[in-house]
Scaffold this active site. Structure first.
Site, PDB file in Angstrom:
ATOM      1  N   GLY A  55       0.821  -1.204   0.000  1.00 34.63           N
ATOM      2  CA  GLY A  55       0.000   0.000   0.000  1.00 34.63           C
ATOM      3  C   GLY A  55       0.854   1.252   0.000  1.00 34.63           C
ATOM      4  N   PHE A  56       0.938   1.897   1.153  1.00 31.95           N
ATOM      5  CA  PHE A  56       1.715   3.123   1.324  1.00 31.95           C
ATOM      6  C   PHE A  56       1.257   4.222   0.373  1.00 31.95           C
ATOM      7  CE2 PHE A  56       4.542  -0.302   2.696  1.00 31.95           C
ATOM      8  CZ  PHE A  56       4.889   0.135   3.960  1.00 31.95           C
ATOM      9  N   HIS A  57      -0.063   4.467   0.335  1.00 31.37           N
ATOM     10  CA  HIS A  57      -0.572   5.554  -0.496  1.00 31.37           C
ATOM     11  C   HIS A  57      -1.998   5.921  -0.095  1.00 31.37           C
ATOM     12  CE1 HIS A  57      -1.962   1.942  -2.728  1.00 31.37           C
ATOM     13  NE2 HIS A  57      -3.006   2.691  -3.021  1.00 31.37           N
ATOM     14  N   ALA A  58      -2.444   7.027  -0.649  1.00 27.98           N
ATOM     15  CA  ALA A  58      -3.832   7.481  -0.579  1.00 27.98           C
ATOM     16  C   ALA A  58      -4.211   7.851  -2.015  1.00 27.98           C
ATOM     17  CB  ALA A  58      -3.961   8.675   0.360  1.00 27.98           C
TER      18      ALA A  58
END
Length: 140
Positions: A55-58
């Site tokens: 992930g590590f996101h928006a």
């Protein structure tokens, strides 16, 4: 279906109704019925080694629903106002991610298959992959 799911701007968990009989279980996913948006993209994550975080996101506009259809994993959520951890451990448990949710998935069981339903087609410019940029965009 909780119609408030269509209006929220914060992540939430909801249950998908399980149907079935002595032959086995079945769950149904329908756009704008139990999923609060038109589904434009579907993908799944599997084979994630122990200790790996994903992930590590928006996003700027994409909404997503995450369902662990097999196994389990945890999701770290941060919308600048709250941070929380959610465990996805059932094919009837769904997590709605709003665009303003920085998210990281981790603690994948070896058999985990994480299904993701997205409101938008993939567009690289919709992703916020830098946490400092995320804070700039969503901190008020």
């Amino acid at each position: 279906m909780d119609k408030n799911l269509f209006l929220q701007n914060e992540s939430s968990i909801f249950n998908i109704k399980e149907l079935g009989d002595e032959r086995g279980a079945l769950t149904v996913i329908e756009s704008m019925n139990n999923i609060p948006f038109d589904i434009k993209r579907v993908f799944y994550i599997y084979g994630t080694a122990s200790g790996i975080r994903r992930g590590f996101h928006a996003h700027h506009k994409t909404r997503q629903v995450l369902i662990s259809v097999a196994g389990k994993c945890k999701v770290h959520l941060d919308n600048t106002k709250r941070k929380k951890e959610v465990e996805l451990d059932s094919p009837t448990k769904a997590l709605i991610l709003e665009p303003n949710d920085w998210h990281e998935m981790y603690d994948f069981s070896p058999d985990c298959v994480l299904l993701v339903l997205a409101s938008e087609l993939y567009q690289a410019e919709d992703y916020i992959r830098n946490y400092d940029k995320f804070l700039e965009v969503y901190s008020v």
